[in-house]
Design a protein around this motif. Structure first.
Motif, PDB file in Angstrom:
ATOM      1  N   THR A  36       0.611  -1.163   0.085  1.00 59.17           N
ATOM      2  CA  THR A  36      -0.128  -0.196   0.035  1.00 59.17           C
ATOM      3  C   THR A  36       0.830   1.198  -0.179  1.00 59.17           C
ATOM      4  O   THR A  36       0.315   2.218  -0.310  1.00 59.17           O
ATOM      5  CB  THR A  36      -1.007  -0.048   1.102  1.00 59.17           C
ATOM      6  OG1 THR A  36      -0.122  -0.222   2.278  1.00 59.17           O
ATOM      7  CG2 THR A  36      -1.963  -1.165   1.158  1.00 59.17           C
ATOM      8  N   GLY A  37       2.297   1.115   0.460  1.00 61.44           N
ATOM      9  CA  GLY A  37       2.900   2.314   0.522  1.00 61.44           C
ATOM     10  C   GLY A  37       3.584   2.476  -0.592  1.00 61.44           C
ATOM     11  O   GLY A  37       3.698   1.652  -1.655  1.00 61.44           O
ATOM     12  N   LYS A  38       4.288   3.812  -1.065  1.00 64.27           N
ATOM     13  CA  LYS A  38       4.857   4.150  -2.199  1.00 64.27           C
ATOM     14  C   LYS A  38       6.399   3.925  -1.773  1.00 64.27           C
ATOM     15  O   LYS A  38       6.776   3.933  -0.691  1.00 64.27           O
ATOM     16  CB  LYS A  38       4.941   5.493  -2.564  1.00 64.27           C
ATOM     17  CG  LYS A  38       3.253   5.728  -3.012  1.00 64.27           C
ATOM     18  CD  LYS A  38       2.952   7.324  -3.533  1.00 64.27           C
ATOM     19  CE  LYS A  38       1.499   7.541  -4.150  1.00 64.27           C
ATOM     20  NZ  LYS A  38       1.228   6.457  -5.254  1.00 64.27           N
ATOM     21  N   GLU A  39       7.267   3.860  -2.756  1.00 61.15           N
ATOM     22  CA  GLU A  39       8.674   3.657  -2.605  1.00 61.15           C
ATOM     23  C   GLU A  39       9.202   5.153  -2.292  1.00 61.15           C
ATOM     24  O   GLU A  39       8.615   6.265  -2.770  1.00 61.15           O
ATOM     25  CB  GLU A  39       9.322   3.519  -3.931  1.00 61.15           C
ATOM     26  CG  GLU A  39       9.180   1.977  -4.187  1.00 61.15           C
ATOM     27  CD  GLU A  39       9.737   1.435  -5.445  1.00 61.15           C
ATOM     28  OE1 GLU A  39       9.968  -0.003  -5.474  1.00 61.15           O
ATOM     29  OE2 GLU A  39      10.464   1.990  -6.367  1.00 61.15           O
ATOM     30  N   TYR A 136      17.667   1.023  -4.446  1.00 62.82           N
ATOM     31  CA  TYR A 136      17.152  -0.096  -5.366  1.00 62.82           C
ATOM     32  C   TYR A 136      15.435   0.161  -5.320  1.00 62.82           C
ATOM     33  O   TYR A 136      14.702   0.097  -4.331  1.00 62.82           O
ATOM     34  CB  TYR A 136      17.362  -1.508  -4.785  1.00 62.82           C
ATOM     35  CG  TYR A 136      16.715  -2.559  -5.800  1.00 62.82           C
ATOM     36  CD1 TYR A 136      17.372  -2.756  -7.125  1.00 62.82           C
ATOM     37  CD2 TYR A 136      15.743  -3.283  -5.080  1.00 62.82           C
ATOM     38  CE1 TYR A 136      16.893  -3.941  -7.712  1.00 62.82           C
ATOM     39  CE2 TYR A 136      15.112  -4.404  -6.139  1.00 62.82           C
ATOM     40  CZ  TYR A 136      15.663  -4.659  -7.023  1.00 62.82           C
ATOM     41  OH  TYR A 136      14.996  -5.348  -8.076  1.00 62.82           O
ATOM     42  N   SER A 137      14.791  -0.014  -6.530  1.00 59.55           N
ATOM     43  CA  SER A 137      13.690  -0.012  -6.598  1.00 59.55           C
ATOM     44  C   SER A 137      12.919  -1.438  -7.173  1.00 59.55           C
ATOM     45  O   SER A 137      13.549  -1.979  -7.911  1.00 59.55           O
ATOM     46  CB  SER A 137      13.109   1.143  -7.530  1.00 59.55           C
ATOM     47  OG  SER A 137      11.635   0.839  -8.231  1.00 59.55           O
ATOM     48  N   ILE A 138      11.998  -1.629  -6.592  1.00 60.39           N
ATOM     49  CA  ILE A 138      11.247  -3.110  -6.933  1.00 60.39           C
ATOM     50  C   ILE A 138      10.552  -2.894  -8.516  1.00 60.39           C
ATOM     51  O   ILE A 138      10.614  -3.662  -9.145  1.00 60.39           O
ATOM     52  CB  ILE A 138      10.408  -3.529  -5.925  1.00 60.39           C
ATOM     53  CG1 ILE A 138      10.987  -3.829  -4.610  1.00 60.39           C
ATOM     54  CG2 ILE A 138       9.443  -4.922  -6.446  1.00 60.39           C
ATOM     55  CD1 ILE A 138       9.944  -4.181  -3.495  1.00 60.39           C
ATOM     56  N   GLU A 139       9.997  -1.606  -8.585  1.00 54.25           N
ATOM     57  CA  GLU A 139       9.332  -1.344  -9.818  1.00 54.25           C
ATOM     58  C   GLU A 139       9.862  -0.741 -11.004  1.00 54.25           C
ATOM     59  O   GLU A 139       9.391  -0.911 -11.914  1.00 54.25           O
ATOM     60  CB  GLU A 139       7.926  -0.545  -9.479  1.00 54.25           C
ATOM     61  CG  GLU A 139       6.955  -1.206  -8.225  1.00 54.25           C
ATOM     62  CD  GLU A 139       6.233   0.095  -7.715  1.00 54.25           C
ATOM     63  OE1 GLU A 139       6.262   1.330  -8.068  1.00 54.25           O
ATOM     64  OE2 GLU A 139       5.321  -0.427  -7.030  1.00 54.25           O
ATOM     65  N   LYS A 140      10.992  -0.144 -10.644  1.00 53.93           N
ATOM     66  CA  LYS A 140      11.605   0.523 -11.823  1.00 53.93           C
ATOM     67  C   LYS A 140      12.947  -0.085 -12.047  1.00 53.93           C
ATOM     68  O   LYS A 140      13.678  -0.486 -11.570  1.00 53.93           O
ATOM     69  CB  LYS A 140      11.864   2.008 -11.203  1.00 53.93           C
ATOM     70  CG  LYS A 140      10.517   2.769 -11.044  1.00 53.93           C
ATOM     71  CD  LYS A 140      10.862   4.192 -10.730  1.00 53.93           C
ATOM     72  CE  LYS A 140       9.396   4.998 -10.345  1.00 53.93           C
ATOM     73  NZ  LYS A 140       9.840   6.267  -9.822  1.00 53.93           N
ATOM     74  N   ASP A 142      17.082   0.449 -13.268  1.00 54.44           N
ATOM     75  CA  ASP A 142      18.154   1.049 -12.828  1.00 54.44           C
ATOM     76  C   ASP A 142      18.352   2.524 -13.262  1.00 54.44           C
ATOM     77  O   ASP A 142      18.311   3.446 -12.953  1.00 54.44           O
ATOM     78  CB  ASP A 142      19.435   0.384 -12.952  1.00 54.44           C
ATOM     79  CG  ASP A 142      19.287  -0.757 -11.858  1.00 54.44           C
ATOM     80  OD1 ASP A 142      18.549  -0.811 -10.844  1.00 54.44           O
ATOM     81  OD2 ASP A 142      20.386  -1.643 -12.020  1.00 54.44           O
ATOM     82  N   LYS A 143      17.940   2.298 -14.814  1.00 54.89           N
ATOM     83  CA  LYS A 143      18.175   3.722 -15.693  1.00 54.89           C
ATOM     84  C   LYS A 143      17.095   4.645 -15.104  1.00 54.89           C
ATOM     85  O   LYS A 143      17.418   5.877 -15.129  1.00 54.89           O
ATOM     86  CB  LYS A 143      18.021   3.348 -17.100  1.00 54.89           C
ATOM     87  CG  LYS A 143      17.911   4.296 -18.081  1.00 54.89           C
ATOM     88  CD  LYS A 143      17.948   4.038 -19.412  1.00 54.89           C
ATOM     89  CE  LYS A 143      18.030   5.193 -20.236  1.00 54.89           C
ATOM     90  NZ  LYS A 143      17.820   4.741 -21.792  1.00 54.89           N
ATOM     91  N   GLN A 144      15.864   4.133 -14.862  1.00 52.05           N
ATOM     92  CA  GLN A 144      14.705   4.967 -14.361  1.00 52.05           C
ATOM     93  C   GLN A 144      14.897   5.657 -13.042  1.00 52.05           C
ATOM     94  O   GLN A 144      14.768   6.800 -12.878  1.00 52.05           O
ATOM     95  CB  GLN A 144      13.329   4.309 -14.485  1.00 52.05           C
ATOM     96  CG  GLN A 144      12.026   5.340 -14.007  1.00 52.05           C
ATOM     97  CD  GLN A 144      11.878   6.331 -15.058  1.00 52.05           C
ATOM     98  OE1 GLN A 144      11.731   6.124 -16.076  1.00 52.05           O
ATOM     99  NE2 GLN A 144      11.625   7.561 -14.420  1.00 52.05           N
ATOM    100  N   VAL A 145      15.480   4.920 -12.298  1.00 51.00           N
ATOM    101  CA  VAL A 145      15.848   5.318 -10.912  1.00 51.00           C
ATOM    102  C   VAL A 145      16.942   6.549 -11.038  1.00 51.00           C
ATOM    103  O   VAL A 145      16.841   7.416 -10.248  1.00 51.00           O
ATOM    104  CB  VAL A 145      16.366   4.213 -10.099  1.00 51.00           C
ATOM    105  CG1 VAL A 145      16.997   4.498  -8.470  1.00 51.00           C
ATOM    106  CG2 VAL A 145      15.423   3.160  -9.449  1.00 51.00           C
ATOM    107  N   GLN A 146      17.873   6.239 -11.664  1.00 53.38           N
ATOM    108  CA  GLN A 146      19.039   7.481 -12.003  1.00 53.38           C
ATOM    109  C   GLN A 146      18.500   8.484 -12.419  1.00 53.38           C
ATOM    110  O   GLN A 146      18.716   9.592 -11.936  1.00 53.38           O
ATOM    111  CB  GLN A 146      19.854   6.685 -12.876  1.00 53.38           C
ATOM    112  CG  GLN A 146      21.154   7.630 -12.825  1.00 53.38           C
ATOM    113  CD  GLN A 146      21.820   8.019 -11.850  1.00 53.38           C
ATOM    114  OE1 GLN A 146      22.117   7.226 -10.977  1.00 53.38           O
ATOM    115  NE2 GLN A 146      22.402   9.151 -11.584  1.00 53.38           N
ATOM    116  N   SER A 147      17.383   8.326 -13.541  1.00 54.00           N
ATOM    117  CA  SER A 147      16.657   9.403 -13.809  1.00 54.00           C
ATOM    118  C   SER A 147      15.878  10.278 -13.025  1.00 54.00           C
ATOM    119  O   SER A 147      15.918  11.677 -12.873  1.00 54.00           O
ATOM    120  CB  SER A 147      15.677   8.960 -15.250  1.00 54.00           C
ATOM    121  OG  SER A 147      15.061  10.242 -15.609  1.00 54.00           O
ATOM    122  N   ASP A 148      15.406   9.350 -11.849  1.00 53.29           N
ATOM    123  CA  ASP A 148      14.381  10.241 -11.047  1.00 53.29           C
ATOM    124  C   ASP A 148      15.265  10.977 -10.177  1.00 53.29           C
ATOM    125  O   ASP A 148      14.933  11.777  -9.421  1.00 53.29           O
ATOM    126  CB  ASP A 148      13.559   9.111 -10.349  1.00 53.29           C
ATOM    127  CG  ASP A 148      12.277   8.645 -11.291  1.00 53.29           C
ATOM    128  OD1 ASP A 148      12.042   9.476 -12.064  1.00 53.29           O
ATOM    129  OD2 ASP A 148      11.593   7.705 -11.116  1.00 53.29           O
TER     130      ASP A 148
END
Length: 256
Positions: A36-39, A136-140, A142-148
Motif C-alpha cells: 500500500t505504501g509508495k517507494e 534499489y527500486s522493485i518497480e523501476k 536502474d536507468k529510471q531510478v537514476q533519472s528520477d
C-alpha cells in the motif's frame, strides 16, 4: 475412574494419531499481502510536485511585490557625504503609509514561504535518509531510478533558488523598514501634524524586530540566503550528501 488423559490415548495405551488438517490455501489477495505504501523516491517526487504547485503563485507574488523598488542603496560615498534619501516620503503621514506597505509586503511573502520551507525540509530529510548510490527500486529499472534521482536533485536545487530569492526580497524589505524608522525618528517631538512620540517609535521598532527576526512566524528566513559557494554548487547541479547533511542540520533549526 476415567483418566483425564484417556482421550489422548487409544485403548492399547498408544497415542492417537493426530487428526489430519488440510492446510488452507494462502489468499494472496488478502490486504496483508498488498503493497500500500509508495517507494521512497516516489514519495520525494510527490513532495517536489507539492512544492512546485505552491511555488508558481509564490514566484508571481515575488514579482508583484517588487521588493527591489524599496532597496536602500549604500555606496562608499554615503559614509562621507550626507546624501538625500530617495525613499524619503516628505511627511510623517506619508512615512506611516510607506511603513505599513513594507510590513504588508513582508508578511505576504514570509507566510507562504514558511509553508514552502516545511516542504523543502521534508524533501531534504527523506532524500538524505533514503537515497544513495545503492538505492534499489522493485518497480523501476536502474536507468529510471537514476533519472528520477537526477530530477529530484535538480528540483531540490531549484527549491533553494526560489527560497533564496524570497529571502533576498525579505532582506530588502527588512532594511527598508529600519531605514523608514530612522526617518520617522526625525519627527520625534517636533510638534504639529508631523509630530511622533519617542515611545511610538520604540514600539514600532519592537514590532518590526518580532516580524523580521522570525519570532512572530517561528521561522528564520535569513537561513535561505545563498553565499557564492552555494550559488556555484547549485549552478553546477551538485548535491554533496555530506555538505547537505550539515545543511539539513541547520535547516531543522530554522523552524520554531
Amino acid at each position: 475412574m476415567p483418566s483425564l488423559y484417556d482421550d489422548l490415548f487409544e485403548d492399547s495405551g498408544k497415542k492417537n494419531k493426530p487428526t489430519d488438517h488440510k492446510p488452507e490455501p494462502i489468499d494472496l489477495d488478502n490486504d496483508r499481502f498488498q503493497e500500500t505504501g509508495k517507494e521512497s523516491l516516489d514519495e520525494i517526487l510527490i513532495l517536489i510536485k507539492q512544492f512546485t504547485t505552491k511555488a508558481e503563485p509564490f514566484s508571481q507574488l515575488l514579482t508583484r511585490t517588487r521588493a527591489v523598488d524599496y532597496e536602500v542603496e549604500k555606496g562608499i560615498l554615503d559614509f562621507f557625504l550626507i546624501a538625500k534619501d530617495k525613499h524619503d516620503q516628505g511627511s510623517l503621514a506619508n512615512e506611516r503609509s510607506y511603513y505599513a506597505v513594507l510590513q504588508t509586503k513582508f508578511t505576504a511573502i514570509i507566510t507562504p514561504m514558511l509553508d514552502l520551507g516545511h516542504i523543502h525540509l521534508q524533501t531534504i530529510k527523506q532524500f538524505n535518509r533514503d537515497i544513495d548510490k545503492d538505492y534499489y527500486s522493485i518497480e523501476k529499472t536502474d536507468k529510471q531510478v537514476q533519472s528520477d534521482k537526477e530530477i529530484a536533485i535538480d528540483h531540490i536545487n531549484i527549491q533553494r533558488k526560489i527560497l533564496a530569492d524570497a529571502a533576498t526580497s525579505l532582506s530588502i524589505l527588512e532594511e527598508a523598514l529600519t531605514n523608514t524608522e530612522d526617518r520617522l525618528r526625525t519627527y520625534i517631538d517636533i510638534g504639529g501634524i508631523n509630530n511622533i512620540s519617542r515611545s511610538e517609535c520604540e514600539i514600532l521598532a519592537q514590532k518590526r524586530i518580532s516580524l523580521t527576526s522570525g519570532q512572530l512566524h517561528q521561522f528564520d528566513y535569513s537561513f535561505f540566503k545563498i553565499n557564492l559557494l552555494d550559488k556555484t554548487a547549485i549552478a553546477m547541479g551538485m548535491y554533496l550528501k555530506e555538505t547537505t547533511s550539515q545543511y539539513l542540520g541547520k535547516l531543522s533549526k530554522v523552524f520554531g
